[in-house]
Design an enzyme around this catalytic site. Structure first.
Site, mmCIF file in Angstrom:
data_model
loop_
_atom_site.group_PDB
_atom_site.id
_atom_site.type_symbol
_atom_site.label_atom_id
_atom_site.label_comp_id
_atom_site.label_asym_id
_atom_site.label_seq_id
_atom_site.Cartn_x
_atom_site.Cartn_y
_atom_site.Cartn_z
ATOM 1 N N ARG A 194 0.724 -1.338 0.052
ATOM 2 C CA ARG A 194 -0.222 -0.031 -0.190
ATOM 3 C C ARG A 194 0.909 1.232 0.069
ATOM 4 N NH1 ARG A 194 -3.880 0.076 4.957
ATOM 5 N NH2 ARG A 194 -4.962 -1.754 3.872
ATOM 6 N N ARG A 211 -2.006 6.983 9.545
ATOM 7 C CA ARG A 211 -1.995 6.450 8.201
ATOM 8 C C ARG A 211 -2.231 7.561 7.244
ATOM 9 N NH1 ARG A 211 -4.021 1.269 8.276
ATOM 10 N NH2 ARG A 211 -3.142 0.064 10.032
ATOM 11 N N LYS A 255 -3.826 1.714 14.900
ATOM 12 C CA LYS A 255 -3.770 2.785 13.855
ATOM 13 C C LYS A 255 -4.617 4.107 13.967
ATOM 14 C CE LYS A 255 -6.031 -0.451 11.238
ATOM 15 N NZ LYS A 255 -6.974 -1.044 10.452
ATOM 16 N N LYS A 274 -6.072 7.555 12.147
ATOM 17 C CA LYS A 274 -6.445 8.144 10.932
ATOM 18 C C LYS A 274 -6.919 9.434 10.962
ATOM 19 C CE LYS A 274 -7.536 3.594 8.749
ATOM 20 N NZ LYS A 274 -8.522 2.643 8.668
ATOM 21 N N CYS A 321 -15.416 -3.208 0.123
ATOM 22 C CA CYS A 321 -13.914 -3.460 0.306
ATOM 23 C C CYS A 321 -13.199 -4.591 -0.521
ATOM 24 C CB CYS A 321 -13.830 -3.816 1.806
ATOM 25 S SG CYS A 321 -14.478 -5.595 2.315
ATOM 26 N N CYS A 349 -7.868 -10.807 1.073
ATOM 27 C CA CYS A 349 -7.883 -10.332 2.569
ATOM 28 C C CYS A 349 -7.981 -11.582 3.634
ATOM 29 C CB CYS A 349 -9.156 -9.350 2.798
ATOM 30 S SG CYS A 349 -9.304 -8.896 4.536
ATOM 31 N N CYS A 354 -16.336 -8.107 6.339
ATOM 32 C CA CYS A 354 -16.293 -8.369 7.796
ATOM 33 C C CYS A 354 -16.393 -7.245 8.492
ATOM 34 C CB CYS A 354 -14.763 -9.225 7.991
ATOM 35 S SG CYS A 354 -13.697 -7.736 8.500
ATOM 36 N N CYS A 406 -13.982 -1.878 6.074
ATOM 37 C CA CYS A 406 -13.094 -1.028 5.155
ATOM 38 C C CYS A 406 -13.893 -0.226 4.334
ATOM 39 C CB CYS A 406 -12.108 -2.039 4.595
ATOM 40 S SG CYS A 406 -10.971 -2.664 5.756
HETATM 41 FE FE1 SRM Z 1 -9.000 -1.769 6.203
HETATM 42 C C1 SRM Z 1 -7.478 -4.247 8.186
HETATM 43 C C2 SRM Z 1 -8.000 -3.255 3.568
HETATM 44 C C3 SRM Z 1 -9.671 0.842 4.997
HETATM 45 C C4 SRM Z 1 -10.779 -0.689 9.008
HETATM 46 N N1 SRM Z 1 -7.997 -3.564 5.824
HETATM 47 C C5 SRM Z 1 -7.365 -4.483 6.606
HETATM 48 C C6 SRM Z 1 -6.679 -5.579 5.714
HETATM 49 C C7 SRM Z 1 -5.264 -4.993 5.895
HETATM 50 C C8 SRM Z 1 -6.761 -7.223 6.482
HETATM 51 C C9 SRM Z 1 -5.803 -7.492 7.466
HETATM 52 O O1 SRM Z 1 -5.420 -6.593 8.562
HETATM 53 O O2 SRM Z 1 -5.362 -8.578 7.037
HETATM 54 C C10 SRM Z 1 -7.207 -5.494 4.511
HETATM 55 C C11 SRM Z 1 -6.625 -5.854 3.199
HETATM 56 C C12 SRM Z 1 -7.171 -6.171 2.048
HETATM 57 C C13 SRM Z 1 -6.828 -6.546 1.040
HETATM 58 O O3 SRM Z 1 -6.468 -7.659 0.594
HETATM 59 O O4 SRM Z 1 -6.124 -5.639 0.350
HETATM 60 C C14 SRM Z 1 -7.794 -3.904 4.508
HETATM 61 N N2 SRM Z 1 -8.926 -1.087 4.343
HETATM 62 C C15 SRM Z 1 -8.468 -1.986 3.165
HETATM 63 C C16 SRM Z 1 -8.851 -1.235 1.856
HETATM 64 C C17 SRM Z 1 -7.797 -1.693 0.875
HETATM 65 C C18 SRM Z 1 -10.227 -1.315 1.589
HETATM 66 C C19 SRM Z 1 -10.431 -1.041 0.151
HETATM 67 O O5 SRM Z 1 -11.284 -1.823 -0.291
HETATM 68 O O6 SRM Z 1 -10.248 0.244 -0.256
HETATM 69 C C20 SRM Z 1 -8.634 0.221 2.608
HETATM 70 C C21 SRM Z 1 -7.266 0.670 2.348
HETATM 71 C C22 SRM Z 1 -7.366 1.891 3.052
HETATM 72 C C23 SRM Z 1 -5.943 2.835 2.898
HETATM 73 O O7 SRM Z 1 -5.511 3.152 1.651
HETATM 74 O O8 SRM Z 1 -5.428 3.111 4.006
HETATM 75 C C24 SRM Z 1 -9.102 -0.181 3.999
HETATM 76 N N3 SRM Z 1 -9.849 -0.227 6.697
HETATM 77 C C25 SRM Z 1 -10.250 0.832 5.851
HETATM 78 C C26 SRM Z 1 -11.249 1.610 6.456
HETATM 79 C C27 SRM Z 1 -11.893 2.995 5.763
HETATM 80 C C28 SRM Z 1 -11.226 4.072 6.217
HETATM 81 O O9 SRM Z 1 -10.086 4.100 6.842
HETATM 82 O O10 SRM Z 1 -11.449 5.140 5.818
HETATM 83 C C29 SRM Z 1 -11.457 1.101 7.691
HETATM 84 C C30 SRM Z 1 -12.549 1.803 8.771
HETATM 85 C C31 SRM Z 1 -12.201 2.739 9.439
HETATM 86 C C32 SRM Z 1 -11.415 2.679 10.842
HETATM 87 O O11 SRM Z 1 -10.209 2.363 10.634
HETATM 88 O O12 SRM Z 1 -11.972 2.693 11.771
HETATM 89 C C33 SRM Z 1 -10.552 -0.009 7.770
HETATM 90 N N4 SRM Z 1 -9.265 -2.533 8.081
HETATM 91 C C34 SRM Z 1 -9.909 -1.975 9.130
HETATM 92 C C35 SRM Z 1 -9.843 -2.824 10.278
HETATM 93 C C36 SRM Z 1 -10.487 -2.323 11.681
HETATM 94 C C37 SRM Z 1 -10.023 -1.576 12.549
HETATM 95 C C38 SRM Z 1 -10.882 -1.391 13.922
HETATM 96 O O13 SRM Z 1 -10.589 -0.186 14.424
HETATM 97 O O14 SRM Z 1 -11.374 -2.178 14.353
HETATM 98 C C39 SRM Z 1 -8.946 -3.673 10.207
HETATM 99 C C40 SRM Z 1 -8.493 -4.913 11.071
HETATM 100 C C41 SRM Z 1 -7.636 -4.393 11.942
HETATM 101 O O15 SRM Z 1 -7.067 -3.455 12.087
HETATM 102 O O16 SRM Z 1 -7.283 -5.325 12.952
HETATM 103 C C42 SRM Z 1 -8.503 -3.564 8.676
HETATM 104 FE FE1 SF4 Z 2 -10.891 -7.305 4.593
HETATM 105 FE FE2 SF4 Z 2 -12.864 -6.928 6.424
HETATM 106 FE FE3 SF4 Z 2 -11.507 -5.027 5.465
HETATM 107 FE FE4 SF4 Z 2 -13.044 -6.359 3.962
HETATM 108 S S1 SF4 Z 2 -13.689 -4.959 5.674
HETATM 109 S S2 SF4 Z 2 -11.115 -5.556 3.563
HETATM 110 S S3 SF4 Z 2 -13.051 -8.338 4.529
HETATM 111 S S4 SF4 Z 2 -10.647 -6.732 6.627
#
Ligand code: SRM
Ligand code: SF4
Length: 574
Positions: free
Chosen positions: A81, A150, A219, A221, A439, A445, A484, A488
């Site tokens: 990323r 981030r 993290k 943001k 997502c 993922c 899930c 995201c």
């Molecule tokens: Fe996310 C984890 C993809 C935006 C909340 N996110 C992940 C992981 C890295 C899975 C992992 O931990 O093994 C995913 C990788 C999937 C893949 O194969 O690429 C993943 N997140 C994404 C992306 C690529 C989704 C997309 O389709 O665009 C986004 C990349 C953003 C970036 O460029 O930095 C992405 N993730 C978000 C957002 C939206 C945002 O930030 O505006 C959220 C919700 C906002 C927030 O953070 O509260 C988000 N991702 C999470 C979480 C839950 C965090 C939490 O507070 O519980 C995880 C899991 C974790 O951190 O444990 C996670």
């Molecule tokens: Fe993966 Fe869950 Fe984030 Fe979708 S919402 S990219 S399934 S961690």
């Protein structure tokens, strides 16, 4: 373990705290792990450090069982990323990402919900070459993941060019200011010579003056919004800045704290939350404000239970007034009263628009996936545009793309290419599809419970039949799906939201605000496609019949009594 430097303990430090502590400022044994050629993977604890360098180890889940049966190790590969504050990339950077995706990745690019690029499917032996390639085009992946600040989001607004460039500049400065200072990244990926062991000289050189050796509990943001557009979903950010304009001039920013989307199914101590505005600061105070807020979370966030470690939980535990006071204390001055503002939408506006003599074209990119298909060679088309484009590319917070700052004399050429390759501003689609986000989920993922990116388009096909029947094809309704509950695609802010529970099964949520200012609420649990359509159909048809003038779908479902309004995450599970 580094002596505890935090005023509050919430239990024994989590395993991750130990890994950070022993990593020598994020070095760990990443060099050795990537040089080792016996396995295509790296050790588990190193995968956790790797995140701080902007990469995740993954495996192709489509072949996981098959490989297990064949007693083969999982098909390990890496996601990378980029750090791209505000989502702005030059044509050269676009071409480089395209080249890397086709040389080392899975021949696709993912435009993320935080306005950056992801490569998927990079093999261990190609990691360094990929990161070095990005470096050649002046991009890095530092802090794109991990317990740090981030990618900083910024309104992709092409409407007010002057304001955009000023606000975008602040986003960039925020990103740079809060970047980890360790040289680990440069040593590991860019072969910078290691000068000293930072741990030995920690006292003298302060390798991480803001973060310290344990970085953040989780993290963090930041997003910067420019009203009336709330495309960055400012209320979902740990720290949001809302630009305040008067007579077209930037006066400063309202400061909002404590948003987040993630939760865990079945655990009501976890919930999505909306940030709350706590005051106003002037533009040149923004770095100080961001740094001090980040240090409050650094010091008071829960380092024992990662599920409760985000800033939103720190705030809900300590109280918003406490946070304000602590912030003013750390700043040595006080935030001013918040200024008035209003949002009208959190989606993108498609098509061509002109501003200050330049043209901007917002293209609809379904779920942010750039790839070539026989009938739709999108990746090739964008490569051809990048070769002739003299402006920039802007990745939007809704996974779309703006071909930005097109010179008038270049507009016809760009339009020709857009048409030749079948690219679209999405206007032939329903407004629901144009306001959709999903997502990544399967197959890359590791946390996905259900399909998302690969499924939502076909579900929308079927919902579109209902929309046509109801006469709602052009009605803007925000629909979001996540595989899930990590959220995201920010699904808790979808007027219609789906969160994966198991293969083919989703929780369905309704009632978020069209402006991204209200959470949705659980409507039906664990349902498959047939039930989803059965449930949605009468509601959409009633909406078409009963809606008041300009009433959005999210507001209607509350007025009609399908769900209750949720203005705080604390009400989300009630
Ligand atoms: Fe996310 C984890 C993809 C935006 C909340 N996110 C992940 C992981 C890295 C899975 C992992 O931990 O093994 C995913 C990788 C999937 C893949 O194969 O690429 C993943 N997140 C994404 C992306 C690529 C989704 C997309 O389709 O665009 C986004 C990349 C953003 C970036 O460029 O930095 C992405 N993730 C978000 C957002 C939206 C945002 O930030 O505006 C959220 C919700 C906002 C927030 O953070 O509260 C988000 N991702 C999470 C979480 C839950 C965090 C939490 O507070 O519980 C995880 C899991 C974790 O951190 O444990 C996670
Ligand atoms: Fe993966 Fe869950 Fe984030 Fe979708 S919402 S990219 S399934 S961690």
């Amino acid at each position: 373990m580094t002596k505890n430097r935090f005023p509050e303990q919430h239990g024994p430090p989590s395993e991750m705290e130990k890994i950070k502590d022993e990593s020598n400022f994020l070095r760990g044994t990443l060099v050795e792990s990537f040089e080792e050629r016996i396995t295509a993977g790296i050790p588990e604890e190193q995968t956790k450090l790797l995140k701080f360098h902007g990469s995740y180890m993954q495996d192709d889940r489509d072949v996981r069982n098959e490989r297990k049966q064949q007693k083969l190790e999982p098909n390990y590969q890496f996601m990378i990323r980029v750090r791209l504050a505000g989502g702005v990339a030059t044509p050269d950077q676009w071409l480089k990402m395209d080249e890397l995706a086709n040389t080392y990745g899975n021949e696709t690019l993912k435009l993320t919900t935080r306005q950056t690029f992801q490569l998927h499917g990079v093999l261990k032996w190609n990691m360094k070459k990929s990161i070095q390639g990005m470096n050649e085009a002046l991009m890095d992946t530092i802090a794109a993941c991990g317990d740090v600040n981030r990618n900083v989001m910024c309104n992709a607004n092409p409407y007010q060019s002057d304001i955009h460039s000023e606000v975008y500049d602040w986003s960039n400065r925020l990103s740079d200011h809060l970047l980890p200072k360790t040289r680990a990244y440069h040593e590991i990926w860019l072969d910078e010579e290691k000068v000293t062991d930072s741990r030995d000289t920690e006292e003298e050189t302060e390798p991480e003056p803001v973060y310290g050796p344990l970085y953040l509990p989780r993290k963090f943001k930041i997003g910067v919004a420019v009203p009336p557009s709330n495309d960055v979903d400012v209320y979902s950010q740990d720290l949001g800045f809302i630009a305040i304009l008067e007579d077209g001039q930037l006066q400063g920013f309202n400061v909002a704290v404590g948003g987040g989307m993630g939760m865990t199914h079945g655990d009501t101590d976890t919930y999505p939350q909306l940030s709350r505005v706590i005051g106003f600061c002037e533009p040149d105070q923004i770095l100080d404000v961001a740094e001090k807020i980040l240090t409050i979370q650094r010091d008071y966030g829960n380092r024992s239970e990662r599920k409760n470690a985000r800033f939103k939980y720190t705030i809900d535990r300590k109280g918003i007034d406490w946070v304000k006071e602590e912030l003013n204390d750390r700043l040595g001055w006080s935030l001013e009263e918040e200024r008035s503002y209003s949002f009208d939408h959190n989606g993108d506006r498609y098509g061509w628009i002109e501003g200050d003599g330049k043209w901007h074209l917002t293209l609809f990119i379904q779920n942010g996936r750039i790839k070539d298909k026989d009938e739709y060679p999108l990746m090739t088309g964008l490569r051809e545009i990048a070769k002739v484009h003299t402006g920039d590319f802007r990745l939007t917070p809704n996974q779309n793309l703006i071909i930005s700052n097109v010179e008038s004399e270049n507009k016809d050429r760009i339009e020709e290419l857009v048409n030749k390759y079948g690219m679209t501003d999405g206007k032939e689609n329903s407004a629901l599809r144009r306001n959709s986000m999903a997502c990544v989920a399967f197959p890359t993922c590791g946390l996905a419970m259900a399909e998302s990116e690969r499924y939502l388009p076909s579900l929308i096909d079927k919902i579109e039949d209902i929309l046509d029947e109801a006469g709602l094809r052009d009605e803007e309704i925000i629909i979001r799906m996540s595989g899930c509950p990590n959220g995201c695609s920010r699904p808790a802010l979808g007027e219609i939201g789906f969160i994966g529970k198991a293969p083919g099964k989703y929780n369905m949520y309704l009632g978020a605000g069209f402006r991204g200012d209200r959470l949705n609420k659980l409507f039906r649990e664990n349902i498959g496609e047939e039930e989803i359509l059965q449930e949605l159909k009468p509601i959409l048809i009633n909406y078409a019949k009963e809606r008041e003038e300009n009433e959005h779908f999210g507001d209607y479902v509350i007025r009609a009594g399908y769900v209750e309004a949720v203005h705080s995450g604390l009400e989300f599970h009630k």
